[in-house]
Design a protein around this motif. Structure first.
Motif, PDB file in Angstrom:
ATOM      1  N   GLY A  26       0.815  -1.214   0.000  1.00 18.98           N
ATOM      2  CA  GLY A  26       0.000   0.000   0.000  1.00 18.98           C
ATOM      3  C   GLY A  26       0.843   1.255   0.000  1.00 18.98           C
ATOM      4  O   GLY A  26       0.456   2.273  -0.585  1.00 18.98           O
ATOM      5  N   PHE A  27       2.010   1.211   0.643  1.00 14.46           N
ATOM      6  CA  PHE A  27       2.934   2.347   0.619  1.00 14.46           C
ATOM      7  C   PHE A  27       3.789   2.330  -0.642  1.00 14.46           C
ATOM      8  O   PHE A  27       4.061   3.374  -1.234  1.00 14.46           O
ATOM      9  N   ALA A  28       4.226   1.134  -1.057  1.00 13.96           N
ATOM     10  CA  ALA A  28       5.006   1.018  -2.296  1.00 13.96           C
ATOM     11  C   ALA A  28       4.208   1.571  -3.471  1.00 13.96           C
ATOM     12  O   ALA A  28       4.768   2.157  -4.403  1.00 13.96           O
ATOM     13  N   GLY A  61       4.178   0.405  11.314  1.00 15.95           N
ATOM     14  CA  GLY A  61       4.455   0.112   9.902  1.00 15.95           C
ATOM     15  C   GLY A  61       4.353   1.332   9.016  1.00 15.95           C
ATOM     16  O   GLY A  61       5.180   1.516   8.111  1.00 15.95           O
ATOM     17  N   GLY A  62       3.352   2.171   9.268  1.00 21.97           N
ATOM     18  CA  GLY A  62       3.181   3.368   8.455  1.00 21.97           C
ATOM     19  C   GLY A  62       4.368   4.308   8.515  1.00 21.97           C
ATOM     20  O   GLY A  62       4.962   4.647   7.487  1.00 21.97           O
ATOM     21  N   PRO A  63       4.760   4.744   9.714  1.00 20.61           N
ATOM     22  CA  PRO A  63       5.919   5.638   9.808  1.00 20.61           C
ATOM     23  C   PRO A  63       7.209   5.015   9.280  1.00 20.61           C
ATOM     24  O   PRO A  63       8.009   5.695   8.640  1.00 20.61           O
ATOM     25  N   ILE A  64       7.418   3.716   9.549  1.00 24.79           N
ATOM     26  CA  ILE A  64       8.640   3.064   9.046  1.00 24.79           C
ATOM     27  C   ILE A  64       8.648   3.034   7.527  1.00 24.79           C
ATOM     28  O   ILE A  64       9.654   3.362   6.880  1.00 24.79           O
ATOM     29  N   ALA A  65       7.505   2.644   6.943  1.00 22.21           N
ATOM     30  CA  ALA A  65       7.417   2.605   5.481  1.00 22.21           C
ATOM     31  C   ALA A  65       7.585   3.999   4.898  1.00 22.21           C
ATOM     32  O   ALA A  65       8.288   4.183   3.887  1.00 22.21           O
ATOM     33  N   GLY A  66       6.945   4.977   5.526  1.00 21.40           N
ATOM     34  CA  GLY A  66       7.082   6.358   5.049  1.00 21.40           C
ATOM     35  C   GLY A  66       8.516   6.845   5.137  1.00 21.40           C
ATOM     36  O   GLY A  66       9.009   7.515   4.220  1.00 21.40           O
ATOM     37  N   THR A 114      -5.500   2.941   3.285  1.00 24.12           N
ATOM     38  CA  THR A 114      -5.334   4.102   4.160  1.00 24.12           C
ATOM     39  C   THR A 114      -4.283   5.084   3.628  1.00 24.12           C
ATOM     40  O   THR A 114      -4.525   6.300   3.610  1.00 24.12           O
ATOM     41  N   PRO A 115      -3.105   4.612   3.164  1.00 27.09           N
ATOM     42  CA  PRO A 115      -2.140   5.575   2.608  1.00 27.09           C
ATOM     43  C   PRO A 115      -2.701   6.372   1.434  1.00 27.09           C
ATOM     44  O   PRO A 115      -2.438   7.575   1.301  1.00 27.09           O
ATOM     45  N   SER A 116      -3.483   5.703   0.573  1.00 25.18           N
ATOM     46  CA  SER A 116      -4.074   6.392  -0.578  1.00 25.18           C
ATOM     47  C   SER A 116      -5.136   7.384  -0.139  1.00 25.18           C
ATOM     48  O   SER A 116      -5.266   8.472  -0.716  1.00 25.18           O
ATOM     49  N   VAL A 117      -5.921   7.009   0.899  1.00 22.52           N
ATOM     50  CA  VAL A 117      -6.929   7.929   1.418  1.00 22.52           C
ATOM     51  C   VAL A 117      -6.252   9.166   1.982  1.00 22.52           C
ATOM     52  O   VAL A 117      -6.657  10.306   1.713  1.00 22.52           O
ATOM     53  N   ASN A 165       3.940  14.319   1.434  1.00 24.27           N
ATOM     54  CA  ASN A 165       5.200  13.834   1.981  1.00 24.27           C
ATOM     55  C   ASN A 165       5.026  12.399   2.492  1.00 24.27           C
ATOM     56  O   ASN A 165       4.115  12.110   3.271  1.00 24.27           O
ATOM     57  N   ASN A 166       5.894  11.490   2.036  1.00 25.01           N
ATOM     58  CA  ASN A 166       5.742  10.075   2.371  1.00 25.01           C
ATOM     59  C   ASN A 166       5.807   9.813   3.872  1.00 25.01           C
ATOM     60  O   ASN A 166       5.042   9.008   4.415  1.00 25.01           O
ATOM     61  N   LEU A 167       6.747  10.465   4.559  1.00 28.51           N
ATOM     62  CA  LEU A 167       6.861  10.266   6.003  1.00 28.51           C
ATOM     63  C   LEU A 167       5.609  10.765   6.707  1.00 28.51           C
ATOM     64  O   LEU A 167       5.097  10.111   7.629  1.00 28.51           O
ATOM     65  N   MET A 168       5.075  11.912   6.278  1.00 30.27           N
ATOM     66  CA  MET A 168       3.868  12.450   6.897  1.00 30.27           C
ATOM     67  C   MET A 168       2.665  11.544   6.622  1.00 30.27           C
ATOM     68  O   MET A 168       1.811  11.354   7.494  1.00 30.27           O
ATOM     69  N   ILE A 169       2.611  10.965   5.427  1.00 24.97           N
ATOM     70  CA  ILE A 169       1.539  10.015   5.112  1.00 24.97           C
ATOM     71  C   ILE A 169       1.593   8.835   6.077  1.00 24.97           C
ATOM     72  O   ILE A 169       0.573   8.373   6.593  1.00 24.97           O
ATOM     73  N   GLY A 170       2.821   8.350   6.321  1.00 23.77           N
ATOM     74  CA  GLY A 170       2.984   7.238   7.249  1.00 23.77           C
ATOM     75  C   GLY A 170       2.563   7.586   8.663  1.00 23.77           C
ATOM     76  O   GLY A 170       1.899   6.790   9.346  1.00 23.77           O
ATOM     77  N   LEU A 171       2.912   8.773   9.124  1.00 25.42           N
ATOM     78  CA  LEU A 171       2.568   9.199  10.472  1.00 25.42           C
ATOM     79  C   LEU A 171       1.063   9.385  10.638  1.00 25.42           C
ATOM     80  O   LEU A 171       0.469   8.946  11.625  1.00 25.42           O
ATOM     81  N   VAL A 172       0.439  10.048   9.653  1.00 27.62           N
ATOM     82  CA  VAL A 172      -1.009  10.271   9.722  1.00 27.62           C
ATOM     83  C   VAL A 172      -1.767   8.941   9.607  1.00 27.62           C
ATOM     84  O   VAL A 172      -2.783   8.729  10.276  1.00 27.62           O
TER      85      VAL A 172
END
Length: 453
Positions: A48-50, A168-173, A276-279, A287-294
């Motif tokens: 989903g992040f890739a 997982g979100g913040p790490i992936a971001g 969720t990342p796409s939403v 910003n990828n890191l911010m997407i992961g955090l949110v």
């Protein structure tokens, strides 16, 4: 080893001692199992992040992504029951080690999915290799904990869903943001698969070294503790109200009711996992890191809801409405997310409510099948419910991708999944009937009442 009777156990062990035994088992098993599932979940959903960069690099459409994300569950469906039956024969250590190592290798291979067919094949194989892990752990925990504790214990284990979303979100971001620019000849999404796949391979080796097979050969317990747990579980296995043969799972309406309900619940879980990342990105965050955090916010709230609902269900002995209400909240939250996509604050609030409902439903749901299944039937039944129910993991992502390509918006797909969650609520209320269990002496010398199907 001679197994003490339940009566002798009650005479020799005080309530405090019995609680301490299960507390010891909990701390020995649950953190490690949660860690393993966090790795599994991250490797399952990091696509989903890739996707945020992968689709543009490889020229994949949203429908291609949705199909690839979902085909995982076809492999999962085909191999989950055989995997759980194999666990019953060869044991949890070998089964879980095999699963963990192979999914890690396949996840690393996702870095080289340069065509649609390779993408589909690797996602399918990831499902094949991971098949049996979740139901295997659910079955494994029935070797250690009596039925009246399982909603809480399942809830503790299933916090791995939420923990994986939180970390997982913040790490992936962070990986996606840090590895931009073709480092080592690889794109950031390729590094995501490689970096997150390696720990799973290593963890699979540690399964063999750390995980005890059953209470009877657990070195961290003394002989009296081993005998006590073994006797408690053996008593449940002799319950005449439970089915123990593999054949019985296919003829039991209760199993198929659970399967239909689980299908609807899982559709929501797959939605928040893969989309969720796409939403979040569609709300204007780039910003990828911010997407992961949110993206972690809904899972943090979901963790709290999961623990509370599981513990409260055990405390009250009620299962039916705890699960139904959670599904209802999930449906309302998903519908509201689609409705308020043009308002970042309302959309994120709604998505958080949806995640709380979705995740809160799981631990209570999985306390139901083991109320009427035991032994081989439990192994096969849990796997059957999980494998067929998880086909929603194919249907939901594909439909969301298809509807987004068709309508140009995520909202229609979210409405579709919201409807499935509402159906789950209705099925639970209409098909799940309360059944008061006979009073009996439990491992805590208390009398509990559970709701069964």
């Amino acid at each position: 080893m001679t197994v003490l009777t339940n009566q002798n156990n009650s005479e020799q062990l005080s309530t405090k001692e019995q609680k301490e035994i299960f507390r010891k088992v909990t701390w020995r098993l649950i953190p490690f199992l949660v860690f393993l599932f966090v790795l599994a979940w991250i490797d399952r959903v990091n696509v989903g992040f890739a996707k945020l960069a992968m689709l543009e690099d490889l020229k994949f459409s949203e429908a291609v992504y949705g199909f690839g994300a979902g085909i995982f569950f076809i492999g999962y469906f085909l191999f989950e029951v055989p995997s759980n039956l194999l666990l019953e024969k060869i044991g949890a250590r070998l089964t879980l080690a095999r699963i963990t190592i192979l999914w890690g290798i396949t996840s690393i291979g996702m870095a080289y999915a340069h065509s649609e067919m390779i993408f589909y094949t690797l996602r399918f194989l990831l499902g094949v290799f991971e098949a049996g892990f979740f139901p295997g752990v659910v079955l494994y925990l029935t070797y250690w904990f009596p039925a009246k504790q399982r909603a809480k214990i399942n809830g503790m284990f299933m916090t791995s869903f939420a923990i994986a979303g939180v970390v997982g979100g913040p790490i992936a971001g962070f990986i996606m943001e840090t590895m931009v620019g073709g480092i080592g000849g690889h794109a950031n999404w390729q590094w995501l698969f490689i970096i997150e796949g390696i720990p799973s391979v290593i963890a699979g080796i540690f399964v063999l070294l750390y995980l005890p097979e059953k209470p009877a050969n657990a070195k961290f317990l003394n002989q009296k503790e081993q005998q006590f747990i073994t006797a408690e579980i053996a008593k449940e296995g002799k319950d005449p109200t439970k089915h123990s043969s593999l054949k019985s799972i296919f003829t039991q309406k209760k199993v198929w009711y659970c399967t239909a309900i689980y299908f609807c619940i899982v559709s929501g879980n797959a939605t928040i996992a893969f989309w969720t990342p796409s939403v979040v990105k569609s709300l204007g965050i780039n910003n990828n890191l911010m997407i992961g955090l949110v993206s972690a916010i809904p899972f943090i709230v979901g963790t709290i809801a999961m623990l509370f609902n599981g513990a409260h269900s055990d405390k009250t002995g009620e299962r039916r409405y705890h699960c139904a209400f959670a599904a209802l909240i999930a449906g309302i939250g998903l519908f509201a997310t689609g409705l308020f996509m043009d308002n970042i604050y309302l959309a994120m609030f709604s998505l958080t409510i949806a995640s709380a409902g979705i995740l809160a439903a799981f631990p209570v749901f999985w306390s139901l099948p083991t109320l009427f299944l035991a032994g081989t039937a439990a192994a096969g039944g849990i796997a059957l419910i999980n494998s067929v129910g998880n086909l929603a993991g194919f249907v939901a992502p594909y439909m969301i991708g298809f509807l987004k390509d068709t309508t140009g918006s995520l909202s229609s797909g979210l409405f579709f999944v919201a409807m499935l969650e509402m159906i789950a609520c209705v099925l639970i209320v209409c098909l799940i009937k309360e059944q008061k269990q006979e009073k009996e002496t439990t491992s805590f010398n208390e009398i509990s009442k559970n709701s069964a199907i």
